[in-house]
Design a protein around this motif. Sequence first.
Motif: not given
Length: 234
Positions: A161-176, A178-186
């Motif tokens: 739910p939007a109220a429970e989602r931690n800001e800066g996270l996509l599932g278990n992937i942190t968006l905080d 570099p783009l390359r690292d986040a893309r590799d995790e996804f």
Amino acid sequence: MARILVVDDEVGIRELLSEILYDEGHTVELAENAAEARLARQRARPDLVLLDIWMPDTDGVSLLKEWSAQGLLDMPVVMMSGHATIDTAVEATRIGAFDFMEKPITLQKLLDTVVAGLKLGCAPRSAGASAAPSLPPPSSSAATATVTPEQAVPAFVEAEPAAERNEGLLGNITLDQPLRDARDEFERVYFEYHLKREGHSMTRVSEKTGLERTHLYRKLKQLGIETSRRRSNS
């Protein structure tokens, strides 16, 4: 990040250039002949075009002339060929090509040429061209403003739910990060999901993900993902 159109009738060249440019953060569209390139150009103006000269239906120089005559040559075009003569390269430049790359293309030559071409493409455009809306630069604030939770979270990741989602996270992937690292995790989560779902059948995973088997094996190896099912000892 730029939108780059790669036009080449050799699938190996298309996939290799696509992978390199994708790893650099660009959006890549592929066309295997002039007909597909025309459709891609009609859909949207690319920021840069990598155009092969020798193609079976219409050669790259003819397509370049066609775009120039129709007023569609308003983006940098880099010609590519392993058999072109100096005269062909000069003719393409005279028509309006930005540069010429001889195959086999080295990694550094490709990256340097793309950077130079994109800088040229950033020059002020005409009033008509500027009317098209431009995409915002990739940033966390822009992503938060334009992407809904349903769009941002893959279908196989249970959305909180939007109220429970931690800001800066996509599932278990942190968006905080570099783009390359986040893309590799996804990508790692994405491919592991499809491998499990398809019983580690590379043929079915290839069909589901839209990647050719050679490209798929290379991508999985790059991500450190096992390509075969581990059998239990029981």
